[in-house]
Design a protein around this motif. Structure first.
Motif, PDB file in Angstrom:
ATOM      1  N   ALA A   1      41.190  45.541  39.236  1.00 51.93           N
ATOM      2  CA  ALA A   1      41.206  46.718  38.990  1.00 51.93           C
ATOM      3  C   ALA A   1      42.635  47.491  38.702  1.00 51.93           C
ATOM      4  O   ALA A   1      42.710  48.557  38.205  1.00 51.93           O
ATOM      5  CB  ALA A   1      40.165  47.545  40.105  1.00 51.93           C
TER       6      ALA A   1
ATOM      7  N   PRO B   1      42.544  48.475  33.099  1.00 53.94           N
ATOM      8  CA  PRO B   1      41.073  48.517  32.576  1.00 53.94           C
ATOM      9  C   PRO B   1      40.653  50.080  31.863  1.00 53.94           C
ATOM     10  O   PRO B   1      39.836  50.110  31.012  1.00 53.94           O
ATOM     11  CB  PRO B   1      40.138  48.615  33.638  1.00 53.94           C
TER      12      PRO B   1
ATOM     13  N   ARG C   1      37.761  44.402  34.711  1.00 52.39           N
ATOM     14  CA  ARG C   1      38.008  44.433  36.191  1.00 52.39           C
ATOM     15  C   ARG C   1      37.709  43.271  37.018  1.00 52.39           C
ATOM     16  O   ARG C   1      38.066  42.791  37.760  1.00 52.39           O
ATOM     17  CB  ARG C   1      37.183  45.868  36.607  1.00 52.39           C
ATOM     18  N   SER C   2      36.706  42.510  36.509  1.00 54.02           N
ATOM     19  CA  SER C   2      36.104  41.314  37.124  1.00 54.02           C
ATOM     20  C   SER C   2      36.945  40.192  37.106  1.00 54.02           C
ATOM     21  O   SER C   2      37.162  39.398  37.936  1.00 54.02           O
ATOM     22  CB  SER C   2      34.540  40.931  36.711  1.00 54.02           C
TER      23      SER C   2
ATOM     24  N   GLN D   1      34.258  46.860  32.915  1.00 49.33           N
ATOM     25  CA  GLN D   1      34.023  46.221  34.128  1.00 49.33           C
ATOM     26  C   GLN D   1      34.240  44.481  34.140  1.00 49.33           C
ATOM     27  O   GLN D   1      34.561  44.088  35.167  1.00 49.33           O
ATOM     28  CB  GLN D   1      32.440  46.342  34.348  1.00 49.33           C
TER      29      GLN D   1
END
Length: 527
Positions: free
Chosen positions: A349, A450, A344-345, A341
């Motif tokens: 993504a 990711p 992704r941030s 995550q």
């Protein structure tokens, strides 16, 4: 402007005798009219073998030809010459571009290749032969025979002979087709196989004697091509095995030696791949002249990035969970979700692009139907070097001695003055750093995103368990064996069934031999 004028001067020099090579009618036929008439005129000019037609073909391919009325012009920059006379001319305002669709471009390229068959440069002749394999027809046969008679290079003469046979196999004369079929039996090109299958199709070849020779040629050709296919499967299996080896080497330390079930191992690989992506962008922005060598800088960067994250995880979470495998599994699984995550941030993504340097692009043509990609070869060599370095570190260095001592008998190592907590951190960081190296290597052959590590975590655990916990030799044999076995089964059953069959094999093997291929011996095994 200066560059365009120099280019124009070169065209003038090339086209000085052009009027004697092509008439105005020939030039106009190649530039105007419907595609069939243009293709016939281009093929006729190519079959003539006159090298003075080459500049006009090159201008057609460069979209540098215009027409106005009955005149055809070659335009370079702001200057124009008459394509028929080779003299400088004023370009009319109503001049129109000559449009070449894909078919016409193929015809022009084939005609240009025909002209290059008589080039004094071997590389140009070899390129022309390769280009004409799929484009030659009976109109080019006189030129091919002329080149065959004049060729002095043995390998090129053999290639020209096969090219000549490819054209003759469709000739009207039965004896010529028969001779061509016998010559094609010596070919090793997949294109020849396609040609033979076309000639053996119902209604294509009606002569029984020629059909029999074509079948003999096809059988001999398929026998040779089968070796290329077999070697290709073995190479792809070894390539997959080297990737699995890189991924599993880190686990061989964190799980095999330390007993930590690290479900975040795939995400440590992902960190190494993203570190490679960042190094690539830095080189592209600040060192564009050195871009081809960014991989050499990305290797230590990927190792350090993953090793630092691994050391932080060990000191903050994992050090409190030694000897508690279930809690370790759950904690590292949660860490893997956090890391995914976080990526992704930061990066989004979507997958990020990692470009191969020029020296890792392309491949080696080992056989006519087998090309070995440079990036795959580099990963195999890289995996061998990482394995050798890790084996040397574990067996021959002070840190390796401490790691082996702590993992085999922690209380006794502590009594001897070894700082076991520090050794744990070093060992886990080393395993994590090797995972980063695997991510760096994977960035050269696949997508970087990711979810990169999720596709390899199960396979890497299977490799370590199958090879034997804590056994580097077992990890090597298991990785290469599973890679080759998986690719062999894929050719017979498909990718999904092959994966299932490999998993079933591992389950059955572990039931019969729980300690893996290489069992630990001595006091550590008893413990």
């Amino acid at each position: 402007m200066l560059v365009s004028r120099i280019a124009f001067a070169i065209v003038i020099c090339l086209c000085a005798p052009f009027a004697h090579a092509l008439t105005a009618e020939q030039v106009r036929a190649m530039a105007t009219g419907d595609n069939d008439d243009r293709a016939a005129a281009i093929a006729q000019a190519g079959a003539s073998g006159d090298p003075q037609a080459q500049p006009f073909f090159e201008a057609l391919l460069d979209d540098a030809v215009k027409t106005a009325g009955d005149r055809v012009f070659i335009v370079r920059g702001d200057d124009a010459i008459d394509a028929a006379t080779g003299e400088k001319a004023a370009l009319p305002d109503d001049a129109e571009d000559v449009i070449n669709n894909n078919r016409m471009r193929s015809e022009i390229e084939a005609a240009l290749a025909s002209l290059k068959l008589l080039s004094p440069h071997r590389a140009e002749r070899a390129s022309a032969v390769a280009q004409l394999r799929d484009a030659a027809d009976e109109s080019t046969l006189p030129l091919i025979e002329k080149a065959f008679a004049a060729e002095t290079d043995a390998s090129l003469k053999a290639d020209l002979g096969l090219l000549r046979a490819t054209v003759l196999v469709t000739a009207a004369d039965q004896s010529r087709r028969l001779a061509a079929a016998r010559l094609l039996a010596a070919s090793d090109s997949p294109a020849t196989r396609t040609l033979l299958l076309q000639r053996l199709a119902p209604g294509a070849e009606t002569d029984d004697e020629v059909r029999a020779e074509l079948k003999v040629a096809l059988s001999a050709l398929e026998s040779r091509l089968a070796w290329g296919e077999r070697l290709g499967v073995v190479f792809t299996g070894v390539s997959l095995g080297s990737i699995l080896l890189l991924v599993a080497l880190g686990l061989a330390i964190t799980y095999g030696l330390m007993g930590v079930i690290n479900m975040a191992h795939g995400e440590l690989m992902m960190i190494g791949a993203y570190a490679t992506y960042l190094v690539q962008n830095l080189f592209r922005s600040y060192l564009p002249g050195w871009f081809d060598w960014y991989v050499l800088a990305a290797i230590p960067a990927a190792f350090l990035a993953s090793a630092l994250v691994g050391a932080a995880l060990e000191r903050s979470v994992i050090r409190w969970l030694y000897g508690r495998p279930l809690e370790t599994l759950l904690a590292t699984w949660g860490i893997s979700l956090i890391l995914m995550q976080a990526v992704r941030s930061i990066f989004g993504a979507q997958n990020v692009p990692v470009e191969n340097p020029s020296w890792l692009s392309g491949g080696v043509q080992a056989l006519s139907n087998l090309t070995l990609p440079f990036n795959r070869i580099a990963i195999i060599v890289f995996a061998a070097l990482v394995l050798a370095g890790l084996a040397f570190m574990v067996a021959r260095t002070r840190l390796g001695l401490f790691v082996r001592g702590v993992t085999q008998n922690r209380p006794m190592a502590a009594c001897m003055g070894v700082n076991t907590a520090r050794v744990d951190t070093y060992a886990f960081a080393l395993g994590s750093g090797i995972a980063g190296l695997a991510g760096c290597a994977l960035s050269q052959v696949g997508n970087v995103g990711p979810d990169l590590g999720q596709g390899y975590i199960v396979d890497s655990f299977m490799v370590v368990v199958l090879g034997g916990v804590g056994q580097l030799a077992g990890t090597v044999y298991a990785a290469l064996g599973l890679g080759v076995l998986n690719k062999l089964l894929e050719g017979w059953t498909g990718a999904v069934l092959a994966k299932i069959m490999v998993l079933v094999f591992i389950v059955v093997f572990i039931q019969k031999r729980p300690q893996g291929m290489f069992a630990m011996k001595g006091r550590s095994a008893e413990a």
